[in-house]
Design a protein around this motif. Structure first.
Motif, PDB file in Angstrom:
ATOM      1  N   PRO A 131      35.814  34.223  51.743  1.00 58.11           N
ATOM      2  CA  PRO A 131      35.136  35.399  52.301  1.00 58.11           C
ATOM      3  C   PRO A 131      35.186  36.617  51.370  1.00 58.11           C
ATOM      4  O   PRO A 131      34.434  37.573  51.579  1.00 58.11           O
ATOM      5  CB  PRO A 131      35.932  35.683  53.588  1.00 58.11           C
ATOM      6  CG  PRO A 131      36.605  34.397  53.925  1.00 58.11           C
ATOM      7  CD  PRO A 131      36.903  33.742  52.621  1.00 58.11           C
ATOM      8  N   PHE A 132      36.038  36.581  50.348  1.00 56.77           N
ATOM      9  CA  PHE A 132      36.227  37.747  49.474  1.00 56.77           C
ATOM     10  C   PHE A 132      35.484  37.616  48.148  1.00 56.77           C
ATOM     11  O   PHE A 132      35.462  38.554  47.357  1.00 56.77           O
ATOM     12  CB  PHE A 132      37.723  37.932  49.189  1.00 56.77           C
ATOM     13  CG  PHE A 132      38.585  37.822  50.417  1.00 56.77           C
ATOM     14  CD1 PHE A 132      38.622  38.850  51.351  1.00 56.77           C
ATOM     15  CD2 PHE A 132      39.351  36.683  50.654  1.00 56.77           C
ATOM     16  CE1 PHE A 132      39.411  38.745  52.488  1.00 56.77           C
ATOM     17  CE2 PHE A 132      40.137  36.572  51.786  1.00 56.77           C
ATOM     18  CZ  PHE A 132      40.168  37.605  52.705  1.00 56.77           C
ATOM     19  N   LYS A 133      34.887  36.455  47.921  1.00 55.36           N
ATOM     20  CA  LYS A 133      34.337  36.160  46.603  1.00 55.36           C
ATOM     21  C   LYS A 133      33.172  37.071  46.213  1.00 55.36           C
ATOM     22  O   LYS A 133      33.148  37.612  45.093  1.00 55.36           O
ATOM     23  CB  LYS A 133      33.899  34.692  46.536  1.00 55.36           C
ATOM     24  CG  LYS A 133      33.319  34.293  45.182  1.00 55.36           C
ATOM     25  CD  LYS A 133      32.997  32.804  45.136  1.00 55.36           C
ATOM     26  CE  LYS A 133      32.359  32.428  43.816  1.00 55.36           C
ATOM     27  NZ  LYS A 133      32.098  30.965  43.725  1.00 55.36           N
ATOM     28  N   GLU A 134      32.223  37.268  47.094  1.00 57.67           N
ATOM     29  CA  GLU A 134      31.009  38.019  46.750  1.00 57.67           C
ATOM     30  C   GLU A 134      31.339  39.446  46.302  1.00 57.67           C
ATOM     31  O   GLU A 134      30.857  39.913  45.264  1.00 57.67           O
ATOM     32  CB  GLU A 134      30.049  38.051  47.941  1.00 57.67           C
ATOM     33  CG  GLU A 134      28.714  38.710  47.601  1.00 57.67           C
ATOM     34  CD  GLU A 134      27.730  38.658  48.761  1.00 57.67           C
ATOM     35  OE1 GLU A 134      26.660  39.310  48.649  1.00 57.67           O
ATOM     36  OE2 GLU A 134      28.023  37.985  49.763  1.00 57.67           O
ATOM     37  N   GLU A 135      32.170  40.129  47.081  1.00 55.68           N
ATOM     38  CA  GLU A 135      32.521  41.511  46.734  1.00 55.68           C
ATOM     39  C   GLU A 135      33.288  41.562  45.419  1.00 55.68           C
ATOM     40  O   GLU A 135      33.055  42.436  44.577  1.00 55.68           O
ATOM     41  CB  GLU A 135      33.368  42.130  47.851  1.00 55.68           C
ATOM     42  CG  GLU A 135      33.769  43.572  47.579  1.00 55.68           C
ATOM     43  CD  GLU A 135      34.649  44.142  48.674  1.00 55.68           C
ATOM     44  OE1 GLU A 135      35.271  45.204  48.435  1.00 55.68           O
ATOM     45  OE2 GLU A 135      34.737  43.538  49.767  1.00 55.68           O
ATOM     46  N   PHE A 449      43.897  35.286  42.756  1.00 54.10           N
ATOM     47  CA  PHE A 449      44.603  35.527  44.019  1.00 54.10           C
ATOM     48  C   PHE A 449      43.862  36.548  44.891  1.00 54.10           C
ATOM     49  O   PHE A 449      43.898  36.443  46.117  1.00 54.10           O
ATOM     50  CB  PHE A 449      46.033  35.987  43.739  1.00 54.10           C
ATOM     51  CG  PHE A 449      46.869  34.924  43.095  1.00 54.10           C
ATOM     52  CD1 PHE A 449      47.398  33.892  43.852  1.00 54.10           C
ATOM     53  CD2 PHE A 449      47.091  34.934  41.731  1.00 54.10           C
ATOM     54  CE1 PHE A 449      48.148  32.891  43.266  1.00 54.10           C
ATOM     55  CE2 PHE A 449      47.841  33.940  41.129  1.00 54.10           C
ATOM     56  CZ  PHE A 449      48.364  32.913  41.894  1.00 54.10           C
ATOM     57  N   ILE A 450      43.190  37.509  44.257  1.00 53.74           N
ATOM     58  CA  ILE A 450      42.367  38.447  45.038  1.00 53.74           C
ATOM     59  C   ILE A 450      41.245  37.684  45.722  1.00 53.74           C
ATOM     60  O   ILE A 450      40.907  37.952  46.881  1.00 53.74           O
ATOM     61  CB  ILE A 450      41.801  39.552  44.125  1.00 53.74           C
ATOM     62  CG1 ILE A 450      42.939  40.408  43.561  1.00 53.74           C
ATOM     63  CG2 ILE A 450      40.818  40.437  44.893  1.00 53.74           C
ATOM     64  CD1 ILE A 450      42.502  41.396  42.504  1.00 53.74           C
ATOM     65  N   ASN A 451      40.677  36.706  45.018  1.00 54.53           N
ATOM     66  CA  ASN A 451      39.620  35.883  45.614  1.00 54.53           C
ATOM     67  C   ASN A 451      40.163  35.036  46.761  1.00 54.53           C
ATOM     68  O   ASN A 451      39.467  34.816  47.762  1.00 54.53           O
ATOM     69  CB  ASN A 451      39.015  34.976  44.542  1.00 54.53           C
ATOM     70  CG  ASN A 451      37.870  34.134  45.069  1.00 54.53           C
ATOM     71  OD1 ASN A 451      36.828  34.656  45.452  1.00 54.53           O
ATOM     72  ND2 ASN A 451      38.063  32.823  45.096  1.00 54.53           N
ATOM     73  N   GLN A 452      41.390  34.568  46.635  1.00 46.91           N
ATOM     74  CA  GLN A 452      41.972  33.686  47.648  1.00 46.91           C
ATOM     75  C   GLN A 452      42.366  34.432  48.926  1.00 46.91           C
ATOM     76  O   GLN A 452      42.162  33.921  50.029  1.00 46.91           O
ATOM     77  CB  GLN A 452      43.200  32.973  47.089  1.00 46.91           C
ATOM     78  CG  GLN A 452      42.893  31.925  46.033  1.00 46.91           C
ATOM     79  CD  GLN A 452      42.071  30.777  46.555  1.00 46.91           C
ATOM     80  OE1 GLN A 452      40.844  30.730  46.359  1.00 46.91           O
ATOM     81  NE2 GLN A 452      42.698  29.852  47.255  1.00 46.91           N
TER      82      GLN A 452
END
Length: 476
Positions: A131-135, A449-452
């Motif tokens: 859910p964080f990938k696009e941003e 890790f931010i993406n995860q």
């Protein structure tokens, strides 16, 4: 700047403020994870000291500072970083595909080229879907744009993660160009060999006591900067009092004249860097990696020689971050994290041995033994007729041995396929805990890790780490 950064910058301008400093060279996509561990350790220490002195009459402030070592010329190391891709495999990325290990150009003079867009697209494809990938990807594309300097991109990404902590970023190359190190550069060149003698004395004591010598000293512990390159100042072995910089040769008096006219062209080597740093910034503590703490024991007398206060050298925090899936697997399999702290080939071979079907192995061994015995009989009988035929029998045996070995490997492969899910879990755990055959914190970019888990949860995880002791390795 964030409000806390504005406040800390203002505090740093008065004489009642001390800095907790850490540093690292510029790294693509934030560099390895331990870069952030260093920063967070410095932030936490500044907070602890601020709280401790708040009730005293000292009226002191403490500010975290991140020293960007962009005088460095190891652009090959600065260019490379890794993540774990959607297939749970380590995957490498490069800020530039054209960097060479022998390049002397400083990182502060490097800019991102047009090919960076292709590399970011590769990164986008490799990052697991979350859910964080696009941003995150949009932010990375904005930061890593063609024409931007490597340093500025690095700072922007660090600022994206850490701005609200109040940490300040300080460029070593901009500090050098300001000429603030002028007095220290002149002293090193006016007393050539003194700093080397002081370090060698410390090295001798360390060696006698059985300690490893972390960093080597030079006759002149400075680099020279010219045309965007950082060059060694090397003693001419054929002529005393003469030194070589690139293709040019200088008498030591000429070097002193250069330092008088252009002190901004000189920067410290690894042993003098902490001294120059703490001359420029009032430092109470330096958050260090293992090797930095190692060479701190070599340079105590250098601080005295240059009349600079030597701060405390404090170890950074160290950790491996585990995903929920890997944590569940470790629990169900009753394995310790340390089991995976080794190359995958070793684990794979061990697993293959454990899953091997004993009946198949025994059948192959039985056949191999009997074939060997029968061929020896043939060799003996045929040798009575003609000794030349014995070599033919040996050649046949070699072919048969090779075929049996292939059969054994196929049998193991078939067994692996039967237990492919189990192998995949082991492989996933190893890729996360010991990627590329090294510690996770030395290999993986924080971007992974931010993406995860998203930026906020990731920052919470980093903060959680800094409340633990920094003299051991943690699993989060």
């Amino acid at each position: 700047l964030s409000e806390s950064q504005e406040r800390n910058l203002k505090n740093l301008c008065n004489n009642k403020t001390l800095a907790t400093i850490t540093g690292q060279q510029v790294g693509f996509l934030g560099g390895p994870l331990y870069t952030l561990f260093k920063a967070m350790s410095a932030i936490r220490l500044a907070e602890q000291l601020e709280n401790e002195y708040k009730t005293s009459n000292a009226n002191l402030n403490f500010v975290p500072v991140f020293w960007i070592e962009d005088n460095d010329h190891d652009s090959l190391e600065a260019s490379k970083i890794s993540i774990i891709d959607s297939k749970n495999e380590p995957c490498d990325f490069y800020a530039s595909s054209s960097k060479q290990s022998g390049d002397r150009k400083t990182v502060s003079n490097l800019e991102l080229r047009n090919d960076i867009a292709d590399e970011i697209e590769k990164l986008t494809s490799a990052l697991p879907e979350t859910p964080f990938k696009e941003e995150l990807v949009q932010k990375i594309k904005h930061i890593y744009a063609p024409g931007k300097s490597w340093r500025d991109a690095f700072v922007e990404l660090m600022q994206y993660i850490l701005a609200d902590t109040g940490i300040l970023f300080l460029s070593a190359s901009l500090l050098r160009r300001s000429g603030v190190w002028s007095d220290l550069v002149k002293k090193e060149l006016e007393s050539i060999g003194t700093s080397t003698s002081l370090v060698n004395l410390a090295n001798t004591i360390l060696d006698i006591n059985g300690y490893h010598i972390q960093a080597k000293t030079s006759d002149i512990n400075l680099f020279y900067h010219e045309n965007g390159e950082r060059l060694k100042i090397e003693e001419n072995s054929n002529e005393s009092q003469k030194y070589r910089i690139g293709e040019k040769e200088y008498h030591y008096k000429e070097l002193r004249e250069l330092a008088e006219e252009h002190p901004e062209r000189f920067s410290p080597n690894v042993l003098l860097r902490p001294v120059f740093q703490d001359f420029a910034i009032p430092t109470i503590a330096y958050i260090s990696g293992p090797s930095e703490i190692g060479y701190a024991s070599q340079i105590r007398e250098l601080y005295k020689f240059f009349d600079v206060f030597m701060p405390a050298f404090i170890p950074r925090h160290s950790a491996t971050i585990l995903s929920p899936r890997v944590k569940r697997f470790l629990k169900s399999s009753k394995l310790d994290q340390k089991y995976f702290m080794r190359p995958w080939q070793e684990i794979e071979a061990e697993l293959a041995g454990e899953i091997a079907d004993a009946d198949i192995e025994n059948a192959i061994d039985h056949a191999e033994k009997h074939i060997d015995e029968d061929l020896k009989k043939i060799e003996s009988e045929i040798g009575r007729i003609d000794k030349n035929y014995e070599q033919s029998v040996r050649a046949v045996k070699a072919k048969i041995d090779k075929l049996i070995d292939q059969l054994r490997k196929k049998a193991i492969s078939a067994q692996k396929k039967q237990k492919s899910d189990e192998f995949a879990k082991y492989r996933q755990a190893n890729s996360l805990i010991y990627p590329g055959g090294t510690l996770q914190e030395r290999y993986i970019s924080p971007v992974y890790f931010i993406n995860q888990m998203g930026l906020e949860e990731f920052k919470e995880k980093l903060t959680e780490l800094t409340f633990l002791e920094s003299n051991r390795h943690w699993y989060l």
